[in-house]
Design a protein around this motif. Structure first.
Motif, PDB file in Angstrom:
ATOM      1  N   ASP A   1       0.823  -1.217   0.000  1.00 29.01           N
ATOM      2  CA  ASP A   1       0.000   0.000   0.000  1.00 29.01           C
ATOM      3  C   ASP A   1       0.853   1.260   0.000  1.00 29.01           C
ATOM      4  O   ASP A   1       0.389   2.317  -0.460  1.00 29.01           O
ATOM      5  CB  ASP A   1      -0.924   0.019   1.215  1.00 29.01           C
ATOM      6  CG  ASP A   1      -1.963  -1.096   1.162  1.00 29.01           C
ATOM      7  OD1 ASP A   1      -2.267  -1.565   0.026  1.00 29.01           O
ATOM      8  OD2 ASP A   1      -2.445  -1.527   2.227  1.00 29.01           O
ATOM      9  N   ARG A  19       1.258   2.373  -3.547  1.00 32.06           N
ATOM     10  CA  ARG A  19       0.040   2.683  -4.315  1.00 32.06           C
ATOM     11  C   ARG A  19      -0.597   3.962  -3.792  1.00 32.06           C
ATOM     12  O   ARG A  19      -1.803   4.036  -3.555  1.00 32.06           O
ATOM     13  CB  ARG A  19      -0.931   1.526  -4.223  1.00 32.06           C
ATOM     14  CG  ARG A  19      -0.328   0.190  -4.675  1.00 32.06           C
ATOM     15  CD  ARG A  19      -1.226  -0.982  -4.329  1.00 32.06           C
ATOM     16  NE  ARG A  19      -2.463  -0.939  -5.082  1.00 32.06           N
ATOM     17  CZ  ARG A  19      -2.655  -1.507  -6.275  1.00 32.06           C
ATOM     18  NH1 ARG A  19      -1.650  -2.197  -6.842  1.00 32.06           N
ATOM     19  NH2 ARG A  19      -3.812  -1.418  -6.896  1.00 32.06           N
ATOM     20  N   THR A  20       0.199   4.983  -3.596  1.00 34.80           N
ATOM     21  CA  THR A  20      -0.303   6.257  -3.059  1.00 34.80           C
ATOM     22  C   THR A  20      -0.751   7.230  -4.141  1.00 34.80           C
ATOM     23  O   THR A  20      -1.327   8.274  -3.828  1.00 34.80           O
ATOM     24  CB  THR A  20       0.796   6.929  -2.225  1.00 34.80           C
ATOM     25  OG1 THR A  20       1.963   7.103  -3.036  1.00 34.80           O
ATOM     26  CG2 THR A  20       1.158   6.061  -1.018  1.00 34.80           C
ATOM     27  N   PRO A  64      -3.039   8.997  -6.967  1.00 32.64           N
ATOM     28  CA  PRO A  64      -4.513   9.040  -7.083  1.00 32.64           C
ATOM     29  C   PRO A  64      -5.070   8.060  -8.110  1.00 32.64           C
ATOM     30  O   PRO A  64      -6.221   7.613  -7.992  1.00 32.64           O
ATOM     31  CB  PRO A  64      -4.798  10.488  -7.495  1.00 32.64           C
ATOM     32  CG  PRO A  64      -3.603  11.259  -7.044  1.00 32.64           C
ATOM     33  CD  PRO A  64      -2.440  10.308  -7.168  1.00 32.64           C
ATOM     34  N   GLN A  65      -4.317   7.675  -9.114  1.00 32.57           N
ATOM     35  CA  GLN A  65      -4.810   6.773 -10.151  1.00 32.57           C
ATOM     36  C   GLN A  65      -5.080   5.371  -9.604  1.00 32.57           C
ATOM     37  O   GLN A  65      -5.873   4.621 -10.200  1.00 32.57           O
ATOM     38  CB  GLN A  65      -3.803   6.692 -11.309  1.00 32.57           C
ATOM     39  CG  GLN A  65      -3.717   7.961 -12.155  1.00 32.57           C
ATOM     40  CD  GLN A  65      -2.799   9.008 -11.514  1.00 32.57           C
ATOM     41  OE1 GLN A  65      -2.255   8.785 -10.424  1.00 32.57           O
ATOM     42  NE2 GLN A  65      -2.680  10.161 -12.152  1.00 32.57           N
ATOM     43  N   PHE A  66      -4.418   4.992  -8.493  1.00 35.18           N
ATOM     44  CA  PHE A  66      -4.654   3.665  -7.935  1.00 35.18           C
ATOM     45  C   PHE A  66      -6.021   3.552  -7.246  1.00 35.18           C
ATOM     46  O   PHE A  66      -6.495   2.447  -6.980  1.00 35.18           O
ATOM     47  CB  PHE A  66      -3.544   3.313  -6.926  1.00 35.18           C
ATOM     48  CG  PHE A  66      -2.236   2.902  -7.590  1.00 35.18           C
ATOM     49  CD1 PHE A  66      -2.071   1.621  -8.089  1.00 35.18           C
ATOM     50  CD2 PHE A  66      -1.197   3.806  -7.703  1.00 35.18           C
ATOM     51  CE1 PHE A  66      -0.881   1.244  -8.679  1.00 35.18           C
ATOM     52  CE2 PHE A  66      -0.006   3.438  -8.293  1.00 35.18           C
ATOM     53  CZ  PHE A  66       0.163   2.147  -8.799  1.00 35.18           C
ATOM     54  N   ASN A  67      -6.691   4.667  -6.979  1.00 34.86           N
ATOM     55  CA  ASN A  67      -7.998   4.612  -6.297  1.00 34.86           C
ATOM     56  C   ASN A  67      -9.076   4.028  -7.193  1.00 34.86           C
ATOM     57  O   ASN A  67     -10.081   3.493  -6.701  1.00 34.86           O
ATOM     58  CB  ASN A  67      -8.408   6.005  -5.827  1.00 34.86           C
ATOM     59  CG  ASN A  67      -7.438   6.555  -4.783  1.00 34.86           C
ATOM     60  OD1 ASN A  67      -6.834   5.782  -4.024  1.00 34.86           O
ATOM     61  ND2 ASN A  67      -7.275   7.873  -4.763  1.00 34.86           N
ATOM     62  N   ASN A  68      -8.903   4.114  -8.488  1.00 33.87           N
ATOM     63  CA  ASN A  68      -9.907   3.608  -9.424  1.00 33.87           C
ATOM     64  C   ASN A  68      -9.732   2.125  -9.732  1.00 33.87           C
ATOM     65  O   ASN A  68     -10.559   1.531 -10.440  1.00 33.87           O
ATOM     66  CB  ASN A  68      -9.851   4.387 -10.737  1.00 33.87           C
ATOM     67  CG  ASN A  68     -10.147   5.860 -10.542  1.00 33.87           C
ATOM     68  OD1 ASN A  68     -10.961   6.220  -9.663  1.00 33.87           O
ATOM     69  ND2 ASN A  68      -9.523   6.716 -11.338  1.00 33.87           N
ATOM     70  N   ASN A  89      -5.736  -5.492  -6.210  1.00 36.97           N
ATOM     71  CA  ASN A  89      -4.356  -5.115  -5.866  1.00 36.97           C
ATOM     72  C   ASN A  89      -3.324  -5.783  -6.757  1.00 36.97           C
ATOM     73  O   ASN A  89      -2.136  -5.495  -6.631  1.00 36.97           O
ATOM     74  CB  ASN A  89      -4.060  -5.486  -4.413  1.00 36.97           C
ATOM     75  CG  ASN A  89      -4.891  -4.676  -3.444  1.00 36.97           C
ATOM     76  OD1 ASN A  89      -5.259  -3.540  -3.733  1.00 36.97           O
ATOM     77  ND2 ASN A  89      -5.197  -5.251  -2.284  1.00 36.97           N
ATOM     78  N   TRP A 129      -1.051  -3.048 -11.443  1.00 39.12           N
ATOM     79  CA  TRP A 129      -0.161  -1.947 -11.129  1.00 39.12           C
ATOM     80  C   TRP A 129      -0.120  -0.979 -12.307  1.00 39.12           C
ATOM     81  O   TRP A 129      -0.412  -1.350 -13.440  1.00 39.12           O
ATOM     82  CB  TRP A 129       1.252  -2.432 -10.819  1.00 39.12           C
ATOM     83  CG  TRP A 129       1.337  -3.210  -9.533  1.00 39.12           C
ATOM     84  CD1 TRP A 129       1.002  -4.513  -9.323  1.00 39.12           C
ATOM     85  CD2 TRP A 129       1.765  -2.694  -8.280  1.00 39.12           C
ATOM     86  NE1 TRP A 129       1.195  -4.862  -8.020  1.00 39.12           N
ATOM     87  CE2 TRP A 129       1.682  -3.766  -7.337  1.00 39.12           C
ATOM     88  CE3 TRP A 129       2.234  -1.459  -7.829  1.00 39.12           C
ATOM     89  CZ2 TRP A 129       2.022  -3.615  -5.999  1.00 39.12           C
ATOM     90  CZ3 TRP A 129       2.580  -1.311  -6.508  1.00 39.12           C
ATOM     91  CH2 TRP A 129       2.478  -2.380  -5.592  1.00 39.12           C
TER      92      TRP A 129
END
Length: 412
Positions: free
Chosen positions: A200, A203-204, A206-210, A214, A217
């Motif tokens: 985690d 994965r900070t 903003p694009q990882f929120n969508n 997990n 990548w």
């Protein structure tokens, strides 16, 4: 194709069987590292640089958590930009001597070096190929075919010579490449560990929120995100680390060498020349040691044989001396007494009879005792010799006793 573009000059010596000189293509001088054709190491170096720049700024630095991603952008960015500028400058700059740059147009072909006319390319500070006066530290590069001012070495990665005019750019490019490669290895190792321990933290963005899972990548953040799998990310990381380790090993070795040369105040050319001279001296010493060992072994073997033979010779000599000692004493005394005889006595000794034998023996014994002091203490051999002086005698070859002929023995 390259041979067709070169001009031909009659520079070869005349052959014994021909009536004209052979046409030999002359080699024009190279202006810099961009002169055609490029070398394989130069092309590989540029591909490695482009690959590491893409992987660093497009895949792994964007995955770092803030504020480490900004620090990595700054440090690695400075290293890569500095390396790009200095590497390009080291390739573009012409490192030739000032006299060569003033005269050379790099379009006319250069004459070939003929060792039958000159023993060296540069002799008495004059280059016979460039036809210019040069300084004491100038060397003629065979690859670039021109004289280089303060020649250090010809770099295959730059496809250019390194001299006093571009050595600073070369050294800065070397340092920046070493630092940038080391930073990239540290970043990839951090991402590899965090991928299994704390994913985690990577994965900070903003694009990882969508993303719903997990296992997916993103790379080339933040402007052009591209989806990839966890396995693909790690495979590229593994390959990049191997390539970076190999590059770091080569760059670190080269940087360490040039730091040592700067400390000693010598060039790479001087260092290589000293190493070759050292190797030649070591080979000569090894040959001398081998020859000394062979001579020592031969001397030891001959000494061993002589020591083995000496006791036998000594024993045989002593035995022979013991056997012939008494006979030599008797013979020497008889010879001396014979010399003391008068001529009359010598003549009368040839005409002897049985009656004269006793008289001669008495006179001889008395005279020999008075002159030589010969008595009975000298033994039976001497007395026998004195008694039989006027009688023809035969020496026994096997001993020291005196043999009297058989017919005279019967008469006495």
């Amino acid at each position: 194709m390259s041979c067709c573009n070169q001009r031909l000059r009659r520079t070869a010596p005349i052959r014994s069987g021909g009536s004209r000189n052979e046409l030999v293509p002359s080699k024009p001088a190279r202006m810099n590292g961009w002169s055609w054709p490029p070398q394989a190491a130069q092309v590989i170096g540029w591909f490695v640089f482009i690959y590491m720049a893409i992987v660093s700024f497009g895949m792994y630095i964007p995955l770092l958590p803030p504020p480490w991603n900004h620090v990595a952008y700054a440090l690695v960015g400075i290293a890569f930009v500095l390396h790009f500028v200095t590497h390009l400058a080291a390739e573009i700059i012409d490192p030739a001597d000032a006299s060569v740059r003033a005269k050379q147009t790099y379009s006319n072909p250069m004459p070939l070096f003929d060792r039958t006319k000159q023993p060296h390319v540069i002799q008495d500070l004059h280059c016979y190929l460039c036809d210019v006066k040069v300084g004491p530290k100038v060397k003629h590069c065979g690859v670039c075919n021109k004289c280089i001012e303060d020649f250090d070495h010809h770099c295959k990665w730059l496809n250019n010579c390194v001299g006093v005019r571009n050595y600073g750019y070369f050294f800065v490019a070397l340092c920046s490449a070493t630092f940038g490669t080391l930073m990239l290895i540290m970043i990839i190792l951090f991402i590899f560990i965090q991928h299994y321990l704390h994913p985690d933290d990577l994965r900070t963005a903003p694009q990882f929120n969508n993303l719903l899972t997990n296992d997916t990548w993103l790379v080339f953040l933040p402007s052009a995100p591209v989806k990839t799998t966890s396995a693909g990310l790690l495979i590229v990381a593994f390959f990049t680390v191997l390539l970076s380790l190999v590059s770091l090993l080569l760059l670190g070795h080269l940087l360490g060498l040039h730091l040592y040369l700067l400390y000693k105040g010598i060039s790479t050319y001087d260092y290589i020349k000293m190493q070759r001279q050292k190797e030649a001296r070591n080979k000569d010493l090894e040959v001398e040691k081998a020859n000394d060992t062979k001579h020592h072994n031969k001397a030891t073997n001959s000494q061993t044989h002589s020591i083995d033979c000496e006791p036998k010779l000594a024993s045989n000599t002593s035995a022979c001396d013991k056997l012939s000692f008494s006979s030599r004493i008797s013979e020497s005394i008889c010879t001396e007494l014979e010399n003391f005889k008068t001529p009359v006595e010598r003549d009368s000794s040839l005409h002897y009879s049985a009656d004269d034998t006793s008289k001669d023996y008495g006179v001889l014994s008395e005279s020999s005792s008075r002159v030589w002091g010969v008595g009975s203490e000298f033994g039976a051999d001497v007395s026998e010799c004195l008694r039989s002086d006027s009688v023809p005698q035969v020496q026994n070859p096997l001993g020291s006793s005196v043999m009297i002929p058989e017919d005279i023995r019967h008469q006495t």
